[in-house]
Design a protein around this motif. Sequence first.
Motif, PDB file in Angstrom:
ATOM      1  N   SER A   1      -3.692 -41.918  -0.208  1.00 28.10           N
ATOM      2  CA  SER A   1      -2.651 -42.277   0.733  1.00 28.10           C
ATOM      3  C   SER A   1      -1.300 -42.280   0.026  1.00 28.10           C
ATOM      4  O   SER A   1      -1.145 -42.920  -1.013  1.00 28.10           O
ATOM      5  CB  SER A   1      -2.934 -43.659   1.330  1.00 28.10           C
ATOM      6  OG  SER A   1      -1.802 -44.147   2.002  1.00 28.10           O
ATOM      7  N   LYS A   2      -0.343 -41.586   0.596  1.00 29.89           N
ATOM      8  CA  LYS A   2       1.011 -41.557   0.025  1.00 29.89           C
ATOM      9  C   LYS A   2       1.595 -42.966   0.007  1.00 29.89           C
ATOM     10  O   LYS A   2       2.251 -43.366  -0.954  1.00 29.89           O
ATOM     11  CB  LYS A   2       1.892 -40.605   0.847  1.00 29.89           C
ATOM     12  CG  LYS A   2       3.375 -40.687   0.547  1.00 29.89           C
ATOM     13  CD  LYS A   2       3.778 -39.735  -0.525  1.00 29.89           C
ATOM     14  CE  LYS A   2       5.287 -39.623  -0.626  1.00 29.89           C
ATOM     15  NZ  LYS A   2       5.813 -40.236  -1.825  1.00 29.89           N
TER      16      LYS A   2
ATOM     17  N   ASN B   1       1.731 -33.979   1.872  1.00 27.66           N
ATOM     18  CA  ASN B   1       0.966 -35.048   2.523  1.00 27.66           C
ATOM     19  C   ASN B   1      -0.441 -34.574   2.876  1.00 27.66           C
ATOM     20  O   ASN B   1      -1.397 -35.348   2.817  1.00 27.66           O
ATOM     21  CB  ASN B   1       1.696 -35.559   3.767  1.00 27.66           C
ATOM     22  CG  ASN B   1       2.890 -36.410   3.411  1.00 27.66           C
ATOM     23  OD1 ASN B   1       2.901 -37.085   2.378  1.00 27.66           O
ATOM     24  ND2 ASN B   1       3.914 -36.388   4.242  1.00 27.66           N
ATOM     25  N   THR B   2      -0.582 -33.303   3.220  1.00 29.07           N
ATOM     26  CA  THR B   2      -1.907 -32.741   3.485  1.00 29.07           C
ATOM     27  C   THR B   2      -2.744 -32.720   2.210  1.00 29.07           C
ATOM     28  O   THR B   2      -3.949 -32.987   2.245  1.00 29.07           O
ATOM     29  CB  THR B   2      -1.775 -31.311   4.057  1.00 29.07           C
ATOM     30  OG1 THR B   2      -0.962 -31.367   5.231  1.00 29.07           O
ATOM     31  CG2 THR B   2      -3.125 -30.724   4.408  1.00 29.07           C
ATOM     32  N   LEU B   3      -2.107 -32.429   1.064  1.00 27.56           N
ATOM     33  CA  LEU B   3      -2.830 -32.477  -0.213  1.00 27.56           C
ATOM     34  C   LEU B   3      -3.348 -33.886  -0.498  1.00 27.56           C
ATOM     35  O   LEU B   3      -4.456 -34.057  -1.020  1.00 27.56           O
ATOM     36  CB  LEU B   3      -1.931 -32.012  -1.364  1.00 27.56           C
ATOM     37  CG  LEU B   3      -1.664 -30.529  -1.487  1.00 27.56           C
ATOM     38  CD1 LEU B   3      -0.764 -30.249  -2.686  1.00 27.56           C
ATOM     39  CD2 LEU B   3      -2.951 -29.750  -1.629  1.00 27.56           C
ATOM     40  N   TYR B   4      -2.533 -34.897  -0.178  1.00 24.80           N
ATOM     41  CA  TYR B   4      -2.989 -36.284  -0.334  1.00 24.80           C
ATOM     42  C   TYR B   4      -4.269 -36.513   0.456  1.00 24.80           C
ATOM     43  O   TYR B   4      -5.241 -37.073  -0.050  1.00 24.80           O
ATOM     44  CB  TYR B   4      -1.931 -37.271   0.192  1.00 24.80           C
ATOM     45  CG  TYR B   4      -0.930 -37.729  -0.828  1.00 24.80           C
ATOM     46  CD1 TYR B   4      -1.319 -38.532  -1.893  1.00 24.80           C
ATOM     47  CD2 TYR B   4       0.408 -37.406  -0.704  1.00 24.80           C
ATOM     48  CE1 TYR B   4      -0.393 -38.977  -2.814  1.00 24.80           C
ATOM     49  CE2 TYR B   4       1.339 -37.844  -1.622  1.00 24.80           C
ATOM     50  CZ  TYR B   4       0.928 -38.635  -2.672  1.00 24.80           C
ATOM     51  OH  TYR B   4       1.840 -39.072  -3.581  1.00 24.80           O
ATOM     52  N   LYS B   5      -4.269 -36.083   1.715  1.00 27.29           N
ATOM     53  CA  LYS B   5      -5.430 -36.308   2.576  1.00 27.29           C
ATOM     54  C   LYS B   5      -6.650 -35.570   2.053  1.00 27.29           C
ATOM     55  O   LYS B   5      -7.765 -36.078   2.121  1.00 27.29           O
ATOM     56  CB  LYS B   5      -5.108 -35.882   4.003  1.00 27.29           C
ATOM     57  CG  LYS B   5      -4.129 -36.812   4.677  1.00 27.29           C
ATOM     58  CD  LYS B   5      -3.755 -36.340   6.055  1.00 27.29           C
ATOM     59  CE  LYS B   5      -2.673 -37.246   6.617  1.00 27.29           C
ATOM     60  NZ  LYS B   5      -2.053 -36.685   7.805  1.00 27.29           N
ATOM     61  N   GLU B   6      -6.470 -34.357   1.507  1.00 31.92           N
ATOM     62  CA  GLU B   6      -7.587 -33.603   0.953  1.00 31.92           C
ATOM     63  C   GLU B   6      -8.217 -34.324  -0.228  1.00 31.92           C
ATOM     64  O   GLU B   6      -9.412 -34.231  -0.467  1.00 31.92           O
ATOM     65  CB  GLU B   6      -7.132 -32.207   0.520  1.00 31.92           C
ATOM     66  CG  GLU B   6      -6.865 -31.259   1.663  1.00 31.92           C
ATOM     67  CD  GLU B   6      -6.336 -29.922   1.194  1.00 31.92           C
ATOM     68  OE1 GLU B   6      -6.247 -29.679  -0.041  1.00 31.92           O
ATOM     69  OE2 GLU B   6      -5.993 -29.108   2.061  1.00 31.92           O
TER      70      GLU B   6
ATOM     71  N   LYS C   1       3.511 -25.250   7.235  1.00 27.39           N
ATOM     72  CA  LYS C   1       3.974 -26.630   7.179  1.00 27.39           C
ATOM     73  C   LYS C   1       5.274 -26.720   6.367  1.00 27.39           C
ATOM     74  O   LYS C   1       5.551 -25.871   5.534  1.00 27.39           O
ATOM     75  CB  LYS C   1       2.911 -27.521   6.538  1.00 27.39           C
ATOM     76  CG  LYS C   1       1.584 -27.516   7.233  1.00 27.39           C
ATOM     77  CD  LYS C   1       0.616 -28.392   6.462  1.00 27.39           C
ATOM     78  CE  LYS C   1      -0.799 -28.042   6.711  1.00 27.39           C
ATOM     79  NZ  LYS C   1      -1.303 -26.919   5.958  1.00 27.39           N
TER      80      LYS C   1
ATOM     81  N   ASP D   1       3.241 -21.212   3.706  1.00 28.48           N
ATOM     82  CA  ASP D   1       2.438 -22.106   4.521  1.00 28.48           C
ATOM     83  C   ASP D   1       3.303 -22.530   5.707  1.00 28.48           C
ATOM     84  O   ASP D   1       4.502 -22.744   5.550  1.00 28.48           O
ATOM     85  CB  ASP D   1       2.004 -23.334   3.708  1.00 28.48           C
ATOM     86  CG  ASP D   1       0.936 -24.137   4.407  1.00 28.48           C
ATOM     87  OD1 ASP D   1       1.261 -24.779   5.431  1.00 28.48           O
ATOM     88  OD2 ASP D   1      -0.219 -24.120   3.951  1.00 28.48           O
TER      89      ASP D   1
ATOM     90  N   HIS E   1       5.238 -32.069   4.453  1.00 33.85           N
ATOM     91  CA  HIS E   1       3.990 -32.097   5.223  1.00 33.85           C
ATOM     92  C   HIS E   1       2.859 -31.438   4.431  1.00 33.85           C
ATOM     93  O   HIS E   1       1.715 -31.908   4.457  1.00 33.85           O
ATOM     94  CB  HIS E   1       4.180 -31.403   6.573  1.00 33.85           C
ATOM     95  CG  HIS E   1       3.021 -31.554   7.488  1.00 33.85           C
ATOM     96  ND1 HIS E   1       2.342 -30.478   7.994  1.00 33.85           N
ATOM     97  CD2 HIS E   1       2.380 -32.659   7.980  1.00 33.85           C
ATOM     98  CE1 HIS E   1       1.355 -30.899   8.759  1.00 33.85           C
ATOM     99  NE2 HIS E   1       1.352 -32.218   8.761  1.00 33.85           N
ATOM    100  N   PHE E   2       3.158 -30.374   3.704  1.00 38.05           N
ATOM    101  CA  PHE E   2       2.160 -29.721   2.865  1.00 38.05           C
ATOM    102  C   PHE E   2       1.642 -30.679   1.799  1.00 38.05           C
ATOM    103  O   PHE E   2       0.430 -30.785   1.571  1.00 38.05           O
ATOM    104  CB  PHE E   2       2.752 -28.473   2.212  1.00 38.05           C
ATOM    105  CG  PHE E   2       1.816 -27.781   1.274  1.00 38.05           C
ATOM    106  CD1 PHE E   2       0.822 -26.941   1.751  1.00 38.05           C
ATOM    107  CD2 PHE E   2       1.907 -27.989  -0.094  1.00 38.05           C
ATOM    108  CE1 PHE E   2      -0.061 -26.315   0.885  1.00 38.05           C
ATOM    109  CE2 PHE E   2       1.036 -27.362  -0.968  1.00 38.05           C
ATOM    110  CZ  PHE E   2       0.048 -26.528  -0.481  1.00 38.05           C
TER     111      PHE E   2
END
Length: 170
Positions: free
Chosen positions: A48-49, A39-44, A32, A30, A36-37
């Motif tokens: 919130s981290k 943190n993107t999973l958190y958003k999906e 990222k 990936d 960052h990868f």
Amino acid sequence: MYHIIAVLPEEVKGFGLCARIYTETRTYIDEKTPTHFLNTLYKEKGRSKKIMDQKFKSITQMSRNIPYTIDQNHVFFGFKYRKAIYDKEGRGFVNVTWVDHIEGSQIILRSGESISTLNQAPSLIQNRNNALLMLYREMSEINYDNFTTIRYINANIINDKSYKIETKKP
């Protein structure tokens, strides 16, 4: 969603630092970085981290090496994977549900594979224990939610007289 086993940093020539993602069936790169990868999973997942870190701090009073608690199947703990100028560039992450045990500075996975780290055994064990704490907390929250749902159904639908079907006794 597929289960992610590990997220490791990997240098790609001509591009920079990327994340190599290991899943149950395949591995891929990936663009990222590993953090960052995640943190993107958190958003999906709509999380919130920052909020998850606050929960962890309130439970343990610790503010370092906080696990990434994405959901009940994805709780990652970090470890030093390679030497780098910045700490975040050299950290790898492994899903605690896939860790079988720790031998010295190696993380042994349930599949039999191992990940070599630059950490010592005590810090790996502590990081794993912190991740297990958050994993069990996630599981208990889900069980509590299921319990309250069943209690609501029992109280409002099953015990409600208007929904009872009358049966004739012979």
